[in-house]
Write an enzyme that holds these catalytic residues in place. Structure first.
Site, PDB file in Angstrom:
ATOM      1  N   ASP A 203       0.870  -1.176   0.000  1.00 21.65           N
ATOM      2  CA  ASP A 203       0.000   0.000   0.000  1.00 21.65           C
ATOM      3  C   ASP A 203       0.910   1.229   0.000  1.00 21.65           C
ATOM      4  O   ASP A 203       2.138   1.107  -0.172  1.00 21.65           O
ATOM      5  CB  ASP A 203      -1.007  -0.030   1.165  1.00 21.65           C
ATOM      6  CG  ASP A 203      -0.366   0.230   2.518  1.00 21.65           C
ATOM      7  OD1 ASP A 203       0.891   0.295   2.603  1.00 21.65           O
ATOM      8  OD2 ASP A 203      -1.111   0.378   3.502  1.00 21.65           O
TER       9      ASP A 203
ATOM     10  N   CYS B 215       3.195  -3.111   4.088  1.00 21.29           N
ATOM     11  CA  CYS B 215       2.386  -1.939   4.441  1.00 21.29           C
ATOM     12  C   CYS B 215       3.119  -1.209   5.568  1.00 21.29           C
ATOM     13  O   CYS B 215       4.319  -1.425   5.737  1.00 21.29           O
ATOM     14  CB  CYS B 215       0.945  -2.339   4.800  1.00 21.29           C
ATOM     15  SG  CYS B 215       0.765  -3.428   6.210  1.00 21.29           S
TER      16      CYS B 215
ATOM     17  N   HIS C 171       9.975 -23.921   9.656  1.00 23.10           N
ATOM     18  CA  HIS C 171       8.966 -24.610  10.487  1.00 23.10           C
ATOM     19  C   HIS C 171       7.528 -24.406  10.021  1.00 23.10           C
ATOM     20  O   HIS C 171       6.697 -25.275  10.239  1.00 23.10           O
ATOM     21  CB  HIS C 171       9.072 -24.143  11.946  1.00 23.10           C
ATOM     22  CG  HIS C 171      10.264 -24.723  12.657  1.00 23.10           C
ATOM     23  ND1 HIS C 171      10.430 -24.647  14.022  1.00 23.10           N
ATOM     24  CD2 HIS C 171      11.338 -25.401  12.191  1.00 23.10           C
ATOM     25  CE1 HIS C 171      11.564 -25.246  14.363  1.00 23.10           C
ATOM     26  NE2 HIS C 171      12.140 -25.703  13.266  1.00 23.10           N
ATOM     27  N   ASN C 172       7.236 -23.253   9.429  1.00 21.29           N
ATOM     28  CA  ASN C 172       5.827 -22.947   9.095  1.00 21.29           C
ATOM     29  C   ASN C 172       5.549 -22.972   7.599  1.00 21.29           C
ATOM     30  O   ASN C 172       4.411 -22.762   7.190  1.00 21.29           O
ATOM     31  CB  ASN C 172       5.417 -21.573   9.660  1.00 21.29           C
ATOM     32  CG  ASN C 172       5.826 -21.378  11.097  1.00 21.29           C
ATOM     33  OD1 ASN C 172       6.659 -20.532  11.408  1.00 21.29           O
ATOM     34  ND2 ASN C 172       5.272 -22.167  11.988  1.00 21.29           N
TER      35      ASN C 172
ATOM     36  N   ARG D 171       8.130 -33.415  11.188  1.00 20.48           N
ATOM     37  CA  ARG D 171       7.030 -33.111  12.133  1.00 20.48           C
ATOM     38  C   ARG D 171       6.397 -31.758  11.831  1.00 20.48           C
ATOM     39  O   ARG D 171       5.219 -31.530  12.117  1.00 20.48           O
ATOM     40  CB  ARG D 171       7.527 -33.155  13.579  1.00 20.48           C
ATOM     41  CG  ARG D 171       8.542 -32.087  13.952  1.00 20.48           C
ATOM     42  CD  ARG D 171       9.072 -32.300  15.359  1.00 20.48           C
ATOM     43  NE  ARG D 171       9.971 -31.233  15.781  1.00 20.48           N
ATOM     44  CZ  ARG D 171      11.242 -31.123  15.421  1.00 20.48           C
ATOM     45  NH1 ARG D 171      11.774 -32.017  14.585  1.00 20.48           N
ATOM     46  NH2 ARG D 171      11.990 -30.135  15.863  1.00 20.48           N
ATOM     47  N   HIS D 172       7.182 -30.875  11.200  1.00 11.17           N
ATOM     48  CA  HIS D 172       6.633 -29.557  10.858  1.00 11.17           C
ATOM     49  C   HIS D 172       5.611 -29.668   9.730  1.00 11.17           C
ATOM     50  O   HIS D 172       4.680 -28.884   9.649  1.00 11.17           O
ATOM     51  CB  HIS D 172       7.762 -28.593  10.488  1.00 11.17           C
ATOM     52  CG  HIS D 172       8.768 -28.469  11.588  1.00 11.17           C
ATOM     53  ND1 HIS D 172       8.461 -27.909  12.796  1.00 11.17           N
ATOM     54  CD2 HIS D 172      10.058 -28.897  11.674  1.00 11.17           C
ATOM     55  CE1 HIS D 172       9.522 -27.966  13.588  1.00 11.17           C
ATOM     56  NE2 HIS D 172      10.503 -28.568  12.932  1.00 11.17           N
TER      57      HIS D 172
ATOM     58  N   THR E  98       2.909  -1.450   8.864  1.00  9.52           N
ATOM     59  CA  THR E  98       3.361  -2.368   9.921  1.00  9.52           C
ATOM     60  C   THR E  98       3.510  -3.812   9.460  1.00  9.52           C
ATOM     61  O   THR E  98       4.068  -4.637  10.196  1.00  9.52           O
ATOM     62  CB  THR E  98       2.334  -2.382  11.066  1.00  9.52           C
ATOM     63  OG1 THR E  98       1.073  -2.820  10.515  1.00  9.52           O
ATOM     64  CG2 THR E  98       2.183  -1.011  11.704  1.00  9.52           C
TER      65      THR E  98
HETATM   66  C1  RB5 Z   1      -1.759   2.921   6.349  1.00 10.02           C
HETATM   67  O1  RB5 Z   1      -1.723   4.137   6.993  1.00 10.02           O
HETATM   68  C2  RB5 Z   1      -1.526   1.791   7.357  1.00 10.02           C
HETATM   69  O2  RB5 Z   1      -2.648   1.628   8.142  1.00 10.02           O
HETATM   70  C3  RB5 Z   1      -1.181   0.522   6.619  1.00 10.02           C
HETATM   71  O3  RB5 Z   1      -0.059   0.729   5.841  1.00 10.02           O
HETATM   72  C4  RB5 Z   1      -0.857  -0.693   7.469  1.00 10.02           C
HETATM   73  O4  RB5 Z   1       0.125  -0.409   8.414  1.00 10.02           O
HETATM   74  C5  RB5 Z   1      -1.984  -1.422   8.037  1.00 10.02           C
HETATM   75  O5  RB5 Z   1      -1.815  -2.483   8.654  1.00 10.02           O
END
Ligand code: RB5
Length: 145
Positions: A7, A64, A97-98, A131-132, A66
């Site tokens: 994004d 994005c 593992h995942n 096992r994974h 976070t």
């Molecule tokens: C956008 O501002 C922000 O919310 C998006 O990039 C993201 O971090 C959402 O999880």
């Protein structure tokens, strides 16, 4: 083939990731966003995640602010195992593992150099199986019909 999704929060870091994938001769399909204008990450994540779910792409790198919104959306799609990573150890273990098929990164958290290191580990590390494998099958069985 790697599916890419970002994004506006992840747009700039994604340009750096693409440069790095080019250096590695790694093929990718870019599902956007294509500018730093504000957009809704679920719309982009779902397109890229469906391309992995259908087999068109093998793995994904979703970015994005976070990594949270991208991973939450991706994990709604059948067969997707997405995890947010902010360190190299986790990047290795989500593959070993995942058998994670989507790496989600937070561009507002990670310095670009570390993000690139994490991408490299994610792409270069295989699944341990054994096992994974049983445990990953248990996750996959939770996909709603
Ligand atoms: C956008 O501002 C922000 O919310 C998006 O990039 C993201 O971090 C959402 O999880």
């Amino acid at each position: 083939m790697i599916a890419l999704a970002c994004d506006h929060g992840g747009y700039e870091l994604m340009q750096t990731v693409k440069e790095n994938l080019d250096k590695r001769n790694q093929k990718y399909k870019d599902f956007g966003t294509y500018t730093s204008e504000s957009c809704d990450y679920p719309e982009i994540a779902v397109r890229a995640a469906r391309a992995i779910s259908s087999g068109e792409c093998d793995k994904g790198i979703f970015i994005c602010g976070t990594g949270a919104g991208m991973s939450m959306t991706a994990n709604k799609i059948r067969g997707i195992r997405a995890a947010v990573c902010s360190d190299v150890y986790t990047a290795e273990m989500i593959r070993r593992h995942n058998d994670a098929n989507v790496l989600a990164l937070g561009a507002r958290i990670l310095p670009p150099e570390l993000a690139i290191e994490i991408v490299g580990v994610f792409l270069d590390t295989g699944f341990d199986g054994g096992r994974h494998g049983r445990r990953v099958e248990m996750i996959n069985a939770l996909d709603e019909k």
